[in-house]
Motif scaffolding. Structure first.
Motif, PDB file in Angstrom:
ATOM      1  N   ASN A 250       0.834  -1.218   0.000  1.00 23.94           N
ATOM      2  CA  ASN A 250       0.000   0.000   0.000  1.00 23.94           C
ATOM      3  C   ASN A 250       0.860   1.256   0.000  1.00 23.94           C
ATOM      4  OD1 ASN A 250      -2.365  -1.478  -0.022  1.00 23.94           O
ATOM      5  ND2 ASN A 250      -2.592  -1.425   2.201  1.00 23.94           N
TER       6      ASN A 250
ATOM      7  N   ALA B 123       2.106   1.786  -3.478  1.00 25.46           N
ATOM      8  CA  ALA B 123       1.017   2.297  -4.324  1.00 25.46           C
ATOM      9  C   ALA B 123       0.783   3.780  -4.067  1.00 25.46           C
ATOM     10  CB  ALA B 123      -0.261   1.499  -4.086  1.00 25.46           C
TER      11      ALA B 123
ATOM     12  N   LYS C   6       4.066   3.645  -7.179  1.00 23.85           N
ATOM     13  CA  LYS C   6       4.636   2.411  -7.723  1.00 23.85           C
ATOM     14  C   LYS C   6       3.562   1.333  -7.690  1.00 23.85           C
ATOM     15  CE  LYS C   6       7.960  -0.580  -8.819  1.00 23.85           C
ATOM     16  NZ  LYS C   6       8.472  -0.678 -10.148  1.00 23.85           N
ATOM     17  N   GLU C   7       2.987   1.050  -8.842  1.00 22.70           N
ATOM     18  CA  GLU C   7       1.955   0.023  -8.942  1.00 22.70           C
ATOM     19  C   GLU C   7       2.612  -1.308  -9.247  1.00 22.70           C
ATOM     20  OE1 GLU C   7      -1.325   0.294  -8.320  1.00 22.70           O
ATOM     21  OE2 GLU C   7      -1.037   2.401  -7.803  1.00 22.70           O
TER      22      GLU C   7
END
Length: 150
Positions: free
Chosen positions: A125, A128, A132-133
């Motif tokens: 999380n 994200a 940064k996915e």
């Protein structure tokens, strides 16, 4: 009624300057005297105080001490963004640290699976939130590799 900001960031109530004729374009604006303010002008003038009050009530003592000298709600908001998110270099540094944590994550010796899962999910999380996915496959593979052989 038109609003503007003064050089010190406070809200000014403006009106067209009728002393100067305007042949084309927008009229020159001058500040309205308080005695000329309508009830709508008074409400608009108080909006900054309302916004500051809302912000003050939501902050802890530590954060409040960092923004208490800001004269306007806009400046408070900008300072909070700077404190919470940082500048571009700070964001890049946070992302680098989080990526390194992700690459090196391992389940600890006396850690339960649910504790590890919570720590792992928190890190995903965080990545994200920093932009940064990660793909589901990448996350699943990393989680499997981070578990002990037993």
């Amino acid at each position: 009624m038109i609003c503007g900001l003064s050089s010190n960031g406070t809200l000014k109530i403006l009106k067209p300057n009728t002393a100067i004729a305007v042949t084309e374009g927008t009229p020159q604006m001058v500040e309205k005297q308080r005695s000329e303010w309508t009830s709508e002008d008074k409400k608009k003038s108080n909006l900054d105080n309302v916004a500051k009050d809302i912000l003050y009530k939501t902050l802890d003592k530590n954060t409040f001490s960092k923004i208490k000298m800001c004269p306007t709600a806009k400046e408070i908001w900008e300072k909070l963004i700077q404190i919470c998110e940082g500048n571009e270099q700070t964001k890049e540094n946070k992302l680098s640290v989080a990526i390194q944590k992700f690459e090196n994550i391992k389940m600890k010796a006396r850690e339960t699976l649910s504790e590890f899962d919570e720590r792992f999910s928190s890190l995903v999380n965080e990545l994200a939130a920093l932009g940064k996915e990660l793909g589901n496959r990448e996350v699943a593979l990393k989680k499997m590799r981070a578990l002990p052989r037993e």
